[in-house]
Motif scaffolding. Sequence first.
Motif, short mmCIF file in Angstrom:
data_model
loop_
_atom_site.label_atom_id
_atom_site.label_comp_id
_atom_site.label_asym_id
_atom_site.label_seq_id
_atom_site.Cartn_x
_atom_site.Cartn_y
_atom_site.Cartn_z
N ALA A 1 0.46 -1.15 0.29
CA ALA A 1 0.13 -0.21 0.18
C ALA A 1 0.67 1.20 -0.25
N LEU A 2 1.92 1.09 1.23
CA LEU A 2 2.29 2.23 0.32
C LEU A 2 3.39 1.80 -0.38
N ALA A 3 3.94 1.51 -1.47
CA ALA A 3 5.10 1.56 -2.57
C ALA A 3 3.99 2.32 -3.41
N ARG A 4 2.26 1.84 -3.67
CA ARG A 4 1.30 2.61 -4.32
C ARG A 4 1.26 3.94 -4.10
N GLU A 5 1.21 4.21 -2.56
CA GLU A 5 0.79 5.32 -2.15
C GLU A 5 2.32 6.87 -2.62
N ILE A 6 3.50 6.18 -2.85
CA ILE A 6 4.54 6.57 -3.38
C ILE A 6 4.00 7.07 -4.75
N TYR A 7 3.66 5.65 -5.46
CA TYR A 7 4.08 5.73 -6.82
C TYR A 7 3.02 7.36 -6.90
N ALA A 8 1.81 7.27 -6.56
CA ALA A 8 1.00 8.45 -6.69
C ALA A 8 1.08 9.71 -6.43
N LEU A 9 2.34 9.77 -4.91
CA LEU A 9 2.58 11.35 -4.52
C LEU A 9 3.86 11.40 -5.49
N ALA A 10 4.64 10.56 -6.32
CA ALA A 10 5.77 10.86 -7.57
C ALA A 10 5.08 11.33 -8.50
N SER A 11 3.75 11.01 -8.66
CA SER A 11 3.24 11.86 -10.02
C SER A 11 3.35 13.74 -9.64
N LEU A 12 3.01 13.49 -8.45
CA LEU A 12 3.37 15.29 -7.91
C LEU A 12 4.98 16.03 -9.02
N LEU A 13 5.40 14.77 -8.65
CA LEU A 13 7.06 16.07 -8.74
C LEU A 13 7.24 16.16 -10.10
N PRO A 14 8.45 17.50 -10.36
CA PRO A 14 8.52 18.20 -11.59
C PRO A 14 8.78 17.06 -12.46
N GLY A 15 8.47 17.81 -13.80
CA GLY A 15 9.01 16.15 -14.47
C GLY A 15 10.74 16.15 -14.69
N GLU A 16 11.00 17.31 -14.36
CA GLU A 16 12.47 17.18 -15.07
C GLU A 16 12.95 16.10 -14.02
N GLU A 17 12.36 15.78 -12.48
CA GLU A 17 13.04 14.62 -11.49
C GLU A 17 12.91 13.45 -11.96
N SER B 1 12.61 8.56 -9.98
CA SER B 1 13.35 6.96 -9.26
C SER B 1 13.61 6.50 -8.12
N GLN B 2 14.26 7.09 -7.60
CA GLN B 2 14.64 6.91 -6.06
C GLN B 2 13.71 6.55 -4.45
N ILE B 3 12.74 7.29 -5.11
CA ILE B 3 12.20 7.46 -3.50
C ILE B 3 11.16 6.27 -4.49
N THR B 4 10.75 5.53 -5.35
CA THR B 4 10.04 4.98 -6.05
C THR B 4 10.38 3.07 -5.78
N ARG B 5 11.44 3.57 -6.07
CA ARG B 5 12.77 2.15 -6.20
C ARG B 5 12.49 2.28 -4.56
N ALA B 6 12.77 2.93 -3.63
CA ALA B 6 13.20 2.85 -2.41
C ALA B 6 11.98 2.35 -1.29
N ALA B 7 10.90 2.23 -2.00
CA ALA B 7 9.52 2.37 -1.76
C ALA B 7 9.01 0.67 -1.74
N VAL B 8 9.43 0.23 -3.15
CA VAL B 8 9.56 -0.72 -3.10
C VAL B 8 9.99 -1.84 -3.14
N SER B 9 11.05 -1.50 -2.25
CA SER B 9 12.06 -2.30 -2.15
C SER B 9 11.40 -2.61 -0.68
N VAL B 10 10.91 -2.01 0.49
CA VAL B 10 10.87 -2.42 1.54
C VAL B 10 9.83 -3.67 0.98
N ALA B 11 8.50 -3.66 0.57
CA ALA B 11 7.74 -4.82 0.17
C ALA B 11 8.83 -6.26 -0.15
N ALA B 12 9.60 -5.50 -0.85
CA ALA B 12 10.21 -6.88 -2.12
C ALA B 12 11.42 -7.35 -1.04
#
Length: 122
Positions: A14-30, A36-47
């Motif tokens: 659920a956290l990984a899904r939430e972080i992916y949703a929040l990542a869409s708010l980040l500027p395009g240049e990020e 990339s870094q925040i979504t990889r970290a969140a996915v790593s928790v569950a993995a």
Amino acid sequence: MHYRKAVVWQKAMALAREIYALASLLPGEERYGMRSQITRAAVSVAANIAEGWTRESARDKAHLLAVAHGSLSEAETLLTLCEDLGWCPRTDTVEARGLMDEISRMLTVLRRRRREVAQVEG
């Protein structure tokens, strides 16, 4: 018990899904930076919870739960930076922060139990 039935894994997903949703708010240049870094970290928790769940030895399980906990701390730090930079309003991160707190508490308990088992095995 299969890791998919573990509440801590379900909350990590659920956290990984939430972080992916929040990542869409980040500027395009990020896209290749913070996003990339925040979504990889969140996915790593569950993995890492899933991988640790399937390991044979208590020591391996404990190690991977520690890695998951470290990834959770990384994701939390990156989320804080996103808030501080004004990319993610704090009102939008309440759900993710609540999940992070719950997962952290659960991992602390699981890691403590694994350490106790590892000491008995070792």
